[in-house]
Design an enzyme around this catalytic site. Structure first.
Site, mmCIF file in Angstrom:
data_model
loop_
_atom_site.group_PDB
_atom_site.id
_atom_site.type_symbol
_atom_site.label_atom_id
_atom_site.label_comp_id
_atom_site.label_asym_id
_atom_site.label_seq_id
_atom_site.Cartn_x
_atom_site.Cartn_y
_atom_site.Cartn_z
ATOM 1 N N VAL A 43 7.009 -0.291 -7.028
ATOM 2 C CA VAL A 43 7.179 0.193 -5.651
ATOM 3 C C VAL A 43 5.904 0.865 -5.136
ATOM 4 C CG1 VAL A 43 8.135 2.437 -6.429
ATOM 5 C CG2 VAL A 43 8.797 1.526 -4.202
ATOM 6 N N LYS A 44 5.055 1.344 -6.072
ATOM 7 C CA LYS A 44 3.879 2.105 -5.655
ATOM 8 C C LYS A 44 2.761 1.241 -5.078
ATOM 9 C CE LYS A 44 3.860 5.743 -5.628
ATOM 10 N NZ LYS A 44 4.371 7.047 -5.141
ATOM 11 N N ASP A 45 2.860 -0.077 -5.192
ATOM 12 C CA ASP A 45 1.876 -0.939 -4.519
ATOM 13 C C ASP A 45 1.872 -0.664 -3.015
ATOM 14 O OD1 ASP A 45 1.399 -2.105 -6.948
ATOM 15 O OD2 ASP A 45 2.038 -4.126 -6.372
ATOM 16 N N THR A 75 1.037 4.292 -9.294
ATOM 17 C CA THR A 75 0.142 4.316 -8.133
ATOM 18 C C THR A 75 -1.255 3.915 -8.575
ATOM 19 O OG1 THR A 75 1.436 6.069 -7.181
ATOM 20 C CG2 THR A 75 -0.748 5.749 -6.241
#
Ligand code: PMP
Length: 330
Positions: A43-45, A75
Site C-alpha cells: 500500500v505504501k507505493d 515506504t
C-alpha cells in the site's frame, strides 16, 4: 495500444477482492483491497509516489537529488523503486528490529540502508529524527517525512478512496484499516465521508498502540504489551491522521491476526502479511457488530513473502507466545 507509463504508472487501481468464505460466514460482503499487488508490493507505493510527485512539483526535489526516509520498510521499498526509475539516490533509516527480508530487499533495490536501534519518538535517536537530520545535512535532498507530510494522505484521497467508491458502486457501509502513518485511513476517510457521511470509519489497532484508546475516549494511552505486526500502531497523532473522522476502533489480539493470516493462506489462497491479517480480523468484527447485509472494505497491505522467516516460522511464533495454527483445523 493500452499501456502504462513506467513504474509509477503501475501503482494504484488494485483489485477489490471479495473474501468469499468470510462473506458467507458473516452474511456481509467482506472486501479486501489488494494493495500487495502494487509494483513495489505494498500500500505504501501510493504514499511514496504522492510524496515524490509533490516534492518535484514544489521544486524541492531536483534532478539527481536524494530522498531520505525513516521507514519500517514498505515506504522505503516504494521510494527505492521510484528513485531508481527517476534517477534519485535513496537513503533509508530503519529500526533494526524490522524483518531481515525487508532490509535485504532494500539493499538489493539499491537503497543505502542505515539500520538503527529502536528508540521512542521522544528520543533524538529515533529513526525518524535521524532521517530528518541526514536530509538537512545533504545537498539537494528531501526528507520524505511520511508521518507528517500530508502528500501521503492526499495520495490516498486522490486514488484509494475513489477506487473503493467506484469498485463498490457507492455501496459501502464501513471502511476498516490499521494505521502506521495514518495516510491510508485519513485519505480514504476524507474521500468516503464526502461521498456519504454514513460510511463508518473504523481504526484497527494492534496491541501496544495508543490509538485505540484515543478513538474510544480521547486518551493517547497504549493498551497491551506490543504486537508482532509490523508497520502499524503508534503512540502519537500524526499530521496525516489529525482531523480525520473516525467512528470507532477495534483491537484484535495477535493470535487472532496470526490465525487469520493462516486462514487466508490455506482457505483463500491469499499469502498476506500481519497487518492484512489484523485488518481482516477487524473487518469481520465490524461485520458482526453491524449484522448481515453490510459491505465492509479493508486493506490487504502487503504480502506474506515479507515475513516468511517470522510469521510463517512456528518456532519464531512460539518465542512470541503465539501458535501457528494447523492448516487442517482452520
Ligand atoms: N501495513 C503495513 C505492512 C505497513 O508497512 C503500513 C505502513 N507503515 C501500514 C499497514 C499502514 O499504512 P499507513 O502508513 O498508510 O497508515
Amino acid at each position: 495500444m493500452y499501456t502504462t507509463e513506467g513504474f509509477t504508472g503501475t501503482i494504484c487501481n488494485t483489485p477489490l477482492i471479495r473474501l468469499s468464505r468470510l462473506s458467507e460466514e458473516t452474511g456481509c460482503e467482506i472486501l479486501g483491497k489488494a494493495e500487495f499487488l502494487n509494483p513495489g508490493g505494498s500500500v505504501k507505493d501510493r504514499a511514496a509516489m504522492g510524496i515524490i510527485h509533490a516534492a518535484e512539483a514544489s521544486g524541492e526535489l531536483r534532478a539527481g537529488g536524494t530522498v531520505v526516509e525513516g521507514t519500517a520498510g514498505n515506504t522505503g521499498i516504494g521510494l527505492a523503486h521510484i528513485c531508481n526509475a527517476r534517477g534519485y539516490r535513496c537513503v533509508i533509516v530503519i529500526p533494526e528490529t524490522q524483518s531481515q527480508e525487508k532490509l535485504d530487499l532494500l539493499r538489493v533495490l539499491g537503497a543505502e540502508v542505515r539500520p538503527v536501534p529502536p528508540k521512542p519518538y521522544s528520543d533524538p535517536g529515533n529513526y525518524q529524527h535521524i532521517a530528518r537530520r541526514l536530509a538537512e545535512e545533504t545537498d539537494n535532498a528531501i526528507w520524505a517525512a511520511q508521518f507528517d507530510n500530508t502528500a501521503n494522505r492526499d495520495a490516498h484521497y486522490a486514488t484509494t478512496g475513489p477506487e473503493i467508491w467506484h469498485e463498490t458502486e457507492g455501496r459501502i457501509d464501513a471502511f476498516v484499516a490499521a494505521t502506521g502513518t495514518g495516510g491510508t485511513l485519513a485519505g480514504v476517510s476524507r474521500y468516503l465521508k464526502e461521498q456519504s457521511e454514513g460510511v463508518r470509519i473504523v481504526l484497527a489497532d494492534p496491541p501496544g498502540s495508543a490509538l485505540y484508546n484515543w478513538v474510544k475516549n480521547g486518551d493517547l494511552q497504549s493498551v497491551g504489551s506490543g504486537s508482532i505486526t509490523e508497520g502499524i500502531g503508534t503512540s502519537r497523532v500524526t499530521a496525516n491522521l489529525e482531523g480525520t473522522a473516525i467512528d470507532d476502533a477495534v483491537m484484535p489480539a495477535d493470535q487472532e491476526s496470526v490465525d487469520m493470516v493462516f486462514r487466508l493462506l490455506h482457505r483463500d489462497g491469499l499469502f498476506l502479511g500481519g497487518s492484512a491479517g489484523l485488518n481482516v480480523c477487524a473487518a469481520v468484527q465490524v461485520a458482526r457488530d453491524l449484522g448481515p447485509g453490510h459491505t465492509i472494505v479493508t486493506i490487504l497491505c502487503d504480502s506474506g513473502a515479507r515475513y516468511q522467516s517470522r510469521l510463517f516460522d512456528p518456532s519464531w511464533l512460539a518465542g512470541k507466545g503465539l501458535q501457528a495454527p494447523d492448516p487442517a483445523s482452520i
